[in-house]
Design an enzyme around this catalytic site. Structure first.
Site, mmCIF file in Angstrom:
data_model
loop_
_atom_site.group_PDB
_atom_site.id
_atom_site.type_symbol
_atom_site.label_atom_id
_atom_site.label_comp_id
_atom_site.label_asym_id
_atom_site.label_seq_id
_atom_site.Cartn_x
_atom_site.Cartn_y
_atom_site.Cartn_z
ATOM 1 N N CYS A 278 -0.738 -8.146 5.705
ATOM 2 C CA CYS A 278 -1.147 -9.220 6.622
ATOM 3 C C CYS A 278 -0.721 -10.627 6.193
ATOM 4 C CB CYS A 278 -2.649 -9.205 6.875
ATOM 5 S SG CYS A 278 -3.501 -7.715 6.409
ATOM 6 N N ARG A 307 -2.536 0.080 -3.927
ATOM 7 C CA ARG A 307 -3.948 -0.217 -4.151
ATOM 8 C C ARG A 307 -4.425 0.553 -5.360
ATOM 9 N NH1 ARG A 307 -6.160 -0.038 2.104
ATOM 10 N NH2 ARG A 307 -4.698 -1.632 2.849
HETATM 11 ZN ZN LIG Z 1 -3.423 -6.486 8.436
#
Ligand SMILES: [Zn+2]
Ligand SMILES: [Zn+2]
Length: 580
Positions: A278, A307
């Protein structure tokens, strides 16, 4: 106070039975291995487990012995009896059980609850069944490694799983499904079909895609890109690392840091490998002043993120540390909101159907107690999500207050071929990032306005999605997805040349074809191709060569007999085009 088991609601009754069975199992394990160190044994959805530290790895034969001992204890119908003891007394009682001692030290109460049945005592708050004799329809199913307290720095224990239901019929039904699920296990299929591998020694949870797995993934990604372009998305690429400042502004270092890999240092600057795409897409949005005419802007990327997940929770392709999201961020004007959401939902459903899923359930999560953004925005976004779902007559449930703090969302779950639910599509509003990055567009009124921002992933991640697909199809991909669509099998060496010509013709038509030139018997080659789940086996001998034909067999074992090569080509190309 003991409650009679029969008077409880079914869920509670099952939970007590399952947990009681874990006590009985611990008793049996201790009888089999007197030096066993006991950890914990909770009930789970389908039964129970208990973790043990044992002198040697367990085999399936051990499970049988343990199960027989459990049945003996059950036959004796011991009552479960609670005794409260002081911490000191508990330490004496469990003096030879280091894991129990650790748990006792952490208790805040001075009193410790213990439960006894027969000679066996466990530290436990309960509740249990009234008597061991009530434990009936169960079976020990498997052993797996599990770290003490899920912490990879602590000892690796052996976890014995058992299934338990109220009736023998329910148990049998579950065991049949379990067997079917094991037959479809993507980790096993990945190995057998040579699709991918993991190399723990060089990093757990990181996938190595082999040529055939890479082929399936490429097909999925290609169709994903083509369809996104058709649907008015722009394809972008973004970096894999970004400076700390980016993750500070996005807020990830505040609320997401524990899921991020540690920082790396370059020229005295902190960099982080991205856990999400994002913030990068936002920079692309911000790279110029946006006019209302440019919106909606739909930025899509097969974006690989990393992650940090504890190694103990990793699971094949389903839970990994590095994965590629089929990500997109939609930036739109308030008046475009409803339309964009309907499009995103339709687009998600289009992909789910394309890949063979027919059964969906939608979950709409609304505003939690703590939230950012203004109420009017939230209400409008939730309404848009609800209308989109209702306009497509999808069954949905509302998870009241279940949204994340930055926006409401819908998740679409699919049911696979054996009825298991998987969450794939997610469409999520964000009222946080546009504020943090001060996103704006110039409206028709010449003033700055804040755009709406939506994150969406339709398949989730390529890794997990391919894991789900593999299990859904049990490795037998439909023709358009199969890594090898046909194997040409020459009956003897003198047919190899013709087999090569056939393969060439099929390849020229865009099919993925191999020739099995090994000097194995024909039947063995057919069996191997079936095990590899190749859709078409094309046997060629003298007769076929003379007629420019192939003898067609399907992986199901069905024999279609000889077809002229043109005829087969038409059939196969049609089948690919229709994506059956
Ligand atoms: Zn996103
Ligand atoms: Zn208990």
């Amino acid at each position: 106070m003991a409650v009679e088991l029969d008077k409880l609601p079914k869920e509670e009754r099952l939970e007590r039975l399952r947990h009681s069975a874990s006590h009985v199992m611990a008793e049996a394990v201790l009888a089999t291995f007197p030096d066993a160190k006991l950890a914990i044994g909770p009930p789970i959805d389908t039964g129970f487990y208990y973790d043990f530290d044992l002198p040697r790895p367990l085999t399936m034969d051990d499970l049988q012995v343990i199960e027989e001992r459990m049945r003996e204890s059950i036959a004796r119908d011991h009552p479960f009896a609670q005794t409260l003891v002081s911490k000191e007394e508990a330490r004496r009682l469990f003096g030879h059980q280091p894991y129990k001692l650790e748990l006792i030290d952490e208790l805040s109460d001075e009193e410790v609850s213990t439960f006894r049945h027969g000679e066996f005592v466990d530290m436990c708050a309960g509740p249990h069944a009234d008597r061991t004799g009530q434990v009936r329809a169960f079976k020990l199913t498997s052993v797996a490694g599990a770290y003490w307290r899920g912490d990879e720095r602590r000892p690796m224990l052996q976890r014995i799983y058992g299934a338990l239901f109220e009736t023998a019929e329910e148990l049998d039904d579950y065991l049949r499904k379990l067997e079917e699920a094991q037959r479809r296990d993507h980790r096993r299929l990945g190995r057998e079909l040579d699709l991918f591998s993991f190399h723990e020694e060089y990093g757990p949870g990181l996938v190595y895609w082999h040529p055939k797995g890479g082929r399936v993934r490429t097909i999925c990604e290609d169709v994903w890109r083509q369809e996104h372009l058709k649907a008015g998305y722009d394809l972008v690429y973004s970096p894999h690392v970004g400076k700390a400042a980016l993750w500070e502004t996005s807020g990830h270092l505040d609320f997401y840091r524990e899921n991020m890999f540690p920082a790396m240092d370059a020229e005295g600057q902190e960099y982080f490998v991205k856990p999400m795409n994002c913030p990068f897409h936002i920079q692309i949005y911000r790279s110029s002043t946006r006019s209302y005419r440019e919106l909606p802007l739909r930025l899509a990327e097969l974006g690989t993120v990393y992650r940090y997940e504890r190694s103990g929770v990793l699971h094949g392709l389903m839970r990994v540390r590095g994965f590629t999201q089929d990500d997109a961020h939609i930036f739109c004007r308030p008046d475009q909101l409803e339309d964009e959401i309907v499009r995103a939902v339709d687009f998600g459903l289009y992909f789910l159907r394309l890949f063979g899923f027919q059964d969906y359930q939608v979950y709409l999560s609304t505003r939690p107690e703590k939230y950012v953004g203004d109420l009017e925005q939230w209400d409008r976004a939730i309404e848009a999500l609800r209308e989109a779902v209702e306009s497509r007559s999808l069954p949905y449930e509302i998870d009241e207050g279940g949204g994340v703090f930055y926006g409401p969302k819908i998740d679409i779950h699919v049911r696979d071929a054996i009825g298991r639910a998987w969450q794939l599509t997610t469409i999520q509003f964000d009222f946080n990032l546009p504020e943090r990055f001060d996103l704006a567009f110039i409206g028709q009124d010449g003033r700055e306005h804040r755009p709406y921002m939506v994150h969406r992933a339709l398949l989730g991640s390529m890794e997990r999605f391919l894991g789900v697909l593999l299990e859904h199809y049990a490795g037998a991909f439909p023709l358009w997805l199969a890594p090898v669509q046909a194997v040409v099998i020459p009956i003897s060496d003198r047919h190899v040349e013709y087999a090569g010509w056939v393969a060439g013709e099929l390849r020229a038509a865009g099919l993925r074809v191999e020739v099995d030139e090994r000097s194995e018997r024909m039947q063995a080659k057919i069996r191997d191709a079936q095990l590899q789940k190749v859709p078409y086996m094309l046997v060629v001998g003298d007769k076929e060569e003379a007629a420019k034909a192939v003898a067609v067999r399907l992986r199901s074992g069905e024999d279609l007999g000889p077809l002229h090569i043109e005829e087969f080509l038409l059939r196969a190309v049609d089948e690919v085009r229709e994506r059956r």
